[in-house]
Write a protein that holds these residues in place. Structure first.
Motif, PDB file in Angstrom:
ATOM      1  N   CYS A 195       0.816  -1.228   0.000  1.00 18.56           N
ATOM      2  CA  CYS A 195       0.000   0.000   0.000  1.00 18.56           C
ATOM      3  C   CYS A 195       0.846   1.273   0.000  1.00 18.56           C
ATOM      4  O   CYS A 195       0.577   2.201  -0.773  1.00 18.56           O
ATOM      5  CB  CYS A 195      -0.959   0.003   1.191  1.00 18.56           C
ATOM      6  SG  CYS A 195      -2.091  -1.391   1.157  1.00 18.56           S
ATOM      7  N   ASN A 196       1.854   1.347   0.866  1.00 18.64           N
ATOM      8  CA  ASN A 196       2.621   2.589   0.941  1.00 18.64           C
ATOM      9  C   ASN A 196       3.386   2.908  -0.350  1.00 18.64           C
ATOM     10  O   ASN A 196       3.224   4.009  -0.897  1.00 18.64           O
ATOM     11  CB  ASN A 196       3.579   2.571   2.143  1.00 18.64           C
ATOM     12  CG  ASN A 196       2.914   3.131   3.400  1.00 18.64           C
ATOM     13  OD1 ASN A 196       1.921   3.859   3.320  1.00 18.64           O
ATOM     14  ND2 ASN A 196       3.442   2.791   4.551  1.00 18.64           N
ATOM     15  N   PRO A 197       4.204   1.960  -0.864  1.00 16.82           N
ATOM     16  CA  PRO A 197       4.926   2.314  -2.102  1.00 16.82           C
ATOM     17  C   PRO A 197       3.980   2.654  -3.255  1.00 16.82           C
ATOM     18  O   PRO A 197       4.195   3.646  -3.973  1.00 16.82           O
ATOM     19  CB  PRO A 197       5.746   1.059  -2.416  1.00 16.82           C
ATOM     20  CG  PRO A 197       5.816   0.282  -1.150  1.00 16.82           C
ATOM     21  CD  PRO A 197       4.596   0.621  -0.359  1.00 16.82           C
ATOM     22  N   MET A 198       2.904   1.866  -3.418  1.00 20.41           N
ATOM     23  CA  MET A 198       1.984   2.131  -4.532  1.00 20.41           C
ATOM     24  C   MET A 198       1.260   3.463  -4.330  1.00 20.41           C
ATOM     25  O   MET A 198       0.992   4.190  -5.289  1.00 20.41           O
ATOM     26  CB  MET A 198       0.977   0.989  -4.691  1.00 20.41           C
ATOM     27  CG  MET A 198       1.590  -0.346  -5.088  1.00 20.41           C
ATOM     28  SD  MET A 198       2.590  -0.310  -6.590  1.00 20.41           S
ATOM     29  CE  MET A 198       1.353  -0.434  -7.856  1.00 20.41           C
ATOM     30  N   SER A 199       0.954   3.804  -3.079  1.00 21.51           N
ATOM     31  CA  SER A 199       0.270   5.079  -2.816  1.00 21.51           C
ATOM     32  C   SER A 199       1.193   6.261  -3.110  1.00 21.51           C
ATOM     33  O   SER A 199       0.754   7.297  -3.618  1.00 21.51           O
ATOM     34  CB  SER A 199      -0.182   5.159  -1.351  1.00 21.51           C
ATOM     35  OG  SER A 199      -1.092   4.132  -1.083  1.00 21.51           O
ATOM     36  N   PHE A 200       2.462   6.109  -2.779  1.00 19.15           N
ATOM     37  CA  PHE A 200       3.428   7.184  -3.055  1.00 19.15           C
ATOM     38  C   PHE A 200       3.496   7.432  -4.573  1.00 19.15           C
ATOM     39  O   PHE A 200       3.446   8.577  -5.042  1.00 19.15           O
ATOM     40  CB  PHE A 200       4.790   6.770  -2.500  1.00 19.15           C
ATOM     41  CG  PHE A 200       5.862   7.833  -2.582  1.00 19.15           C
ATOM     42  CD1 PHE A 200       5.575   9.176  -2.367  1.00 19.15           C
ATOM     43  CD2 PHE A 200       7.174   7.484  -2.862  1.00 19.15           C
ATOM     44  CE1 PHE A 200       6.585  10.149  -2.445  1.00 19.15           C
ATOM     45  CE2 PHE A 200       8.185   8.437  -2.935  1.00 19.15           C
ATOM     46  CZ  PHE A 200       7.883   9.766  -2.727  1.00 19.15           C
ATOM     47  N   ILE A 201       3.540   6.350  -5.320  1.00 20.90           N
ATOM     48  CA  ILE A 201       3.619   6.474  -6.785  1.00 20.90           C
ATOM     49  C   ILE A 201       2.335   7.121  -7.315  1.00 20.90           C
ATOM     50  O   ILE A 201       2.381   8.058  -8.124  1.00 20.90           O
ATOM     51  CB  ILE A 201       3.827   5.076  -7.424  1.00 20.90           C
ATOM     52  CG1 ILE A 201       5.140   4.465  -6.952  1.00 20.90           C
ATOM     53  CG2 ILE A 201       3.793   5.164  -8.949  1.00 20.90           C
ATOM     54  CD1 ILE A 201       5.256   2.970  -7.217  1.00 20.90           C
ATOM     55  N   VAL A 202       1.192   6.610  -6.842  1.00 19.93           N
ATOM     56  CA  VAL A 202      -0.102   7.120  -7.325  1.00 19.93           C
ATOM     57  C   VAL A 202      -0.238   8.610  -6.978  1.00 19.93           C
ATOM     58  O   VAL A 202      -0.640   9.427  -7.826  1.00 19.93           O
ATOM     59  CB  VAL A 202      -1.257   6.273  -6.726  1.00 19.93           C
ATOM     60  CG1 VAL A 202      -2.583   6.991  -6.818  1.00 19.93           C
ATOM     61  CG2 VAL A 202      -1.341   4.938  -7.449  1.00 19.93           C
ATOM     62  N   GLU A 203       0.117   8.996  -5.780  1.00 21.77           N
ATOM     63  CA  GLU A 203       0.020  10.420  -5.417  1.00 21.77           C
ATOM     64  C   GLU A 203       0.970  11.265  -6.266  1.00 21.77           C
ATOM     65  O   GLU A 203       0.624  12.369  -6.680  1.00 21.77           O
ATOM     66  CB  GLU A 203       0.341  10.617  -3.938  1.00 21.77           C
ATOM     67  CG  GLU A 203      -0.803  10.226  -3.020  1.00 21.77           C
ATOM     68  CD  GLU A 203      -0.673  10.857  -1.633  1.00 21.77           C
ATOM     69  OE1 GLU A 203       0.241  11.667  -1.407  1.00 21.77           O
ATOM     70  OE2 GLU A 203      -1.504  10.511  -0.775  1.00 21.77           O
ATOM     71  N   GLN A 204       2.151  10.751  -6.496  1.00 20.34           N
ATOM     72  CA  GLN A 204       3.111  11.502  -7.306  1.00 20.34           C
ATOM     73  C   GLN A 204       2.619  11.690  -8.747  1.00 20.34           C
ATOM     74  O   GLN A 204       3.018  12.620  -9.425  1.00 20.34           O
ATOM     75  CB  GLN A 204       4.467  10.774  -7.328  1.00 20.34           C
ATOM     76  CG  GLN A 204       5.301  11.048  -6.092  1.00 20.34           C
ATOM     77  CD  GLN A 204       5.717  12.500  -6.002  1.00 20.34           C
ATOM     78  OE1 GLN A 204       6.177  13.079  -6.982  1.00 20.34           O
ATOM     79  NE2 GLN A 204       5.554  13.119  -4.841  1.00 20.34           N
ATOM     80  N   ALA A 205       1.726  10.789  -9.164  1.00 26.83           N
ATOM     81  CA  ALA A 205       1.164  10.906 -10.520  1.00 26.83           C
ATOM     82  C   ALA A 205      -0.141  11.701 -10.497  1.00 26.83           C
ATOM     83  O   ALA A 205      -0.854  11.762 -11.496  1.00 26.83           O
ATOM     84  CB  ALA A 205       0.935   9.513 -11.105  1.00 26.83           C
ATOM     85  N   GLY A 206      -0.472  12.290  -9.345  1.00 29.74           N
ATOM     86  CA  GLY A 206      -1.678  13.132  -9.265  1.00 29.74           C
ATOM     87  C   GLY A 206      -2.903  12.400  -8.746  1.00 29.74           C
ATOM     88  O   GLY A 206      -3.999  12.964  -8.730  1.00 29.74           O
ATOM     89  N   GLY A 207      -2.747  11.151  -8.332  1.00 30.65           N
ATOM     90  CA  GLY A 207      -3.888  10.383  -7.824  1.00 30.65           C
ATOM     91  C   GLY A 207      -4.015  10.492  -6.314  1.00 30.65           C
ATOM     92  O   GLY A 207      -3.313  11.276  -5.671  1.00 30.65           O
ATOM     93  N   LYS A 208      -4.929   9.685  -5.757  1.00 31.54           N
ATOM     94  CA  LYS A 208      -5.157   9.688  -4.315  1.00 31.54           C
ATOM     95  C   LYS A 208      -5.195   8.256  -3.805  1.00 31.54           C
ATOM     96  O   LYS A 208      -5.541   7.336  -4.556  1.00 31.54           O
ATOM     97  CB  LYS A 208      -6.482  10.370  -3.978  1.00 31.54           C
ATOM     98  CG  LYS A 208      -6.463  11.868  -4.202  1.00 31.54           C
ATOM     99  CD  LYS A 208      -7.729  12.511  -3.642  1.00 31.54           C
ATOM    100  CE  LYS A 208      -7.645  14.025  -3.778  1.00 31.54           C
ATOM    101  NZ  LYS A 208      -8.861  14.695  -3.330  1.00 31.54           N
TER     102      LYS A 208
END
Ligand code: AFP
Length: 336
Positions: free
Chosen positions: A276-289
Motif C-alpha cells: 500500500c505505501n509504495p503504490m500510494s506514493f507512486i499514485v500520489e506523485q502521478a496526481g492520484g489519491k
C-alpha cells in the motif's frame, strides 16, 4: 516522442545531478534494484517451462533444485542489495523478519529497502502478469550500527523513493523519487530499461473500477453502494488479482482500485509496508489519491508491525473523492 534512447541508469544519473549534495547512494541503490528486476524478469519469462524443467521443490533435469518463483525473486532482491553496499537492511513480504546488512568495503549505508518481490504470484501458473514493488527509506537509527525495526516502521510520507516492476506483455519499471513518476520499458534485445513514459499523470477519472466483486456481499454497506454506483455509471469492471497490474492500468487510463475490509480480512488483505505505501506514493506523485476505508490517507497511517495490513482505495482523484462521499453518506445513514 522521445528523440533518442535514455536508459534507466542514464536517467537516474542525470536526476542525481539535479541535487547538488546528492552522494550517489540512492542512484546506486535504484540501479541495483533495476538489476534485480532484470534477473527476476528472466525467470518469470521461463515460468511456463516449469512443467518441462521440473516443479517447485524437486530437482530439474540439470540436477538443480527448482524453486518457487516468489522465493527465487526474494533471494535475488536480497542478494543484489547485499552485495551493493548501499542498503543497510531489507524486509520483504516473503520474510518473517528484516535482515540487517553489513557495510561493504568499510562503507556504511543510510537507506533501507522494503519489498514485495513477486506480487500476484498466485497468477504465475496461468501466465498472468505479476510484479515487484519496492520502497526506500532513509534509516532513522545510527549509521554504522546494525539497522533496527524502527528503520522500517516509518510512515509512507517518509518514503524517499518507490517503484514497481510489471512483468507483463512487456516488462516495465515505474518509479518516483518524489519528483514525478517515470516509466522504463525493458528492451530485451539490449537488456536495458529504456525511458518510455515520461512524467506519468493519472487521469482525473477513468472508465473502469477494479475490485474483487466476488466478495461483494462481504463488503460494508457503503462500499457496496459505491460499487453499485460504478455499475450505474456503466463503468467496466477490470480485476486481474495482481495489484501492480491493476494499478498500472489506472496509472494510464484512470480508474479506481479497491481492496476493502471483508469478513475474512477485517483489516484489509494488502500489506501496508510492502504494497500500500509504495503504490500510494507512486499514485500520489502521478496526481492520484490513496485512502483507506476509514478515509485516512494511506501515507499518513502509523505502522507498528512489518506485516501490518490495510484497506485501500486508490487511483483517479475524482473517483477516490466520490468513494469518500459514499462512505460518508452511507456510514452516517447506518448510524441513524
Ligand atoms: P498473491 O501475491 O498471493 O497472488 O496476492 C496478490 C495480492 O496481494 C494483490 O496483488 C492483489 O490485488 C490481491 O492480493 C488479490 O487478492 P484476492 O485474490 O483476494 O482478490
Amino acid at each position: 516522442m522521445l528523440d533518442r534512447i535514455i536508459t534507466l541508469d542514464e536517467f537516474i544519473f542525470r536526476r542525481q545531478k539535479d541535487f547538488p549534495f546528492a552522494s550517489g547512494e540512492l542512484t546506486n541503490l535504484l540501479r541495483d534494484i533495476g538489476v534485480a528486476a532484470k534477473i527476476i524478469n528472466r525467470e518469470v519469462n521461463k515460468a511456463g517451462l516449469v512443467n518441462i524443467l521440473g516443479v517447485a521443490g524437486i530437482e530439474n533435469s540439470s540436477g538443480d533444485l527448482v524453486q518457487k518463483l516468489d522465493v527465487y525473486a526474494n533471494e535475488k532482491i536480497v542478494d543484489c542489495l547485499k552485495n551493493s553496499g548501499e542498503c543497510a537492511g531489507i524486509t520483504t513480504e516473503e520474510m518473517e523478519e528484516f535482515i540487517a546488512l553489513p557495510g561493504v568495503d568499510g562503507k556504511e549505508a543510510k537507506y533501507v529497502v522494503v519489498c514485495d518481490p513477486l506480487d500476484g504470484s498466485s497468477n504465475i501458473d496461468v501466465n498472468v502478469s505479476v510484479g515487484t514493488i519496492f520502497g526506500i527509506y532513509r534509516r532513522v537509527s545510527k549509521i554504522g550500527e546494525a539497522c533496527k525495526v524502527e528503520d522500517f516502521l516509518q510512515k509512507g510520507t517518509a518514503l524517499v523513493a518507490a517503484g514497481y516492476v510489471l512483468y507483463g506483455t512487456s516488462t516495465i519499471l515505474v518509479y518516483t523519487t518524489g519528483n514525478g513518476v517515470n516509466g522504463f520499458t525493458l528492451d530485451p534485445t539490449i537488456g536495458e530499461f529504456c525511458l518510455s513514459h515520461r512524467d506519468i499523470r493519472i487521469p482525473a477519472r477513468g472508465n473502469y473500477y477494479s475490485v474483487n466483486q466476488g466478495y461483494y456481499l462481504k463488503f460494508d454497506l457503503e462500499v457496496r453502494r459505491y460499487i453499485d454506483h460504478c455499475s450505474d455509471l456503466n463503468l467496466g469492471l477490470r480485476y486481474i488479482g495482481s495489484m501492480v497490474s491493476d494499478v498500472h492500468r489506472i496509472m494510464f487510463q484512470g480508474g479506481i482500485f479497491l481492496y476493502p475490509n471483508t469478513r475474512k480480512y477485517p483489516k484489509g488483505k494488502l500489506r501496508l509496508l510492502y504494497e500500500c505505501n509504495p503504490m500510494s506514493f507512486i499514485v500520489e506523485q502521478a496526481g492520484g489519491k490513496a485512502i483507506n476505508s476509514k478515509l485516512e490517507r494511506i501515507l499518513d497511517l502509523d505502522i507498528t508491525e512489518l506485516h501490518q495490513r490495510a484497506t485501500i482505495a486508490m487511483g483517479s482523484p475524482e473517483m477516490v473523492d466520490d468513494m469518500q462521499n459514499f462512505v460518508n453518506r452511507y456510514s452516517a445513514a447506518a448510524m441513524v
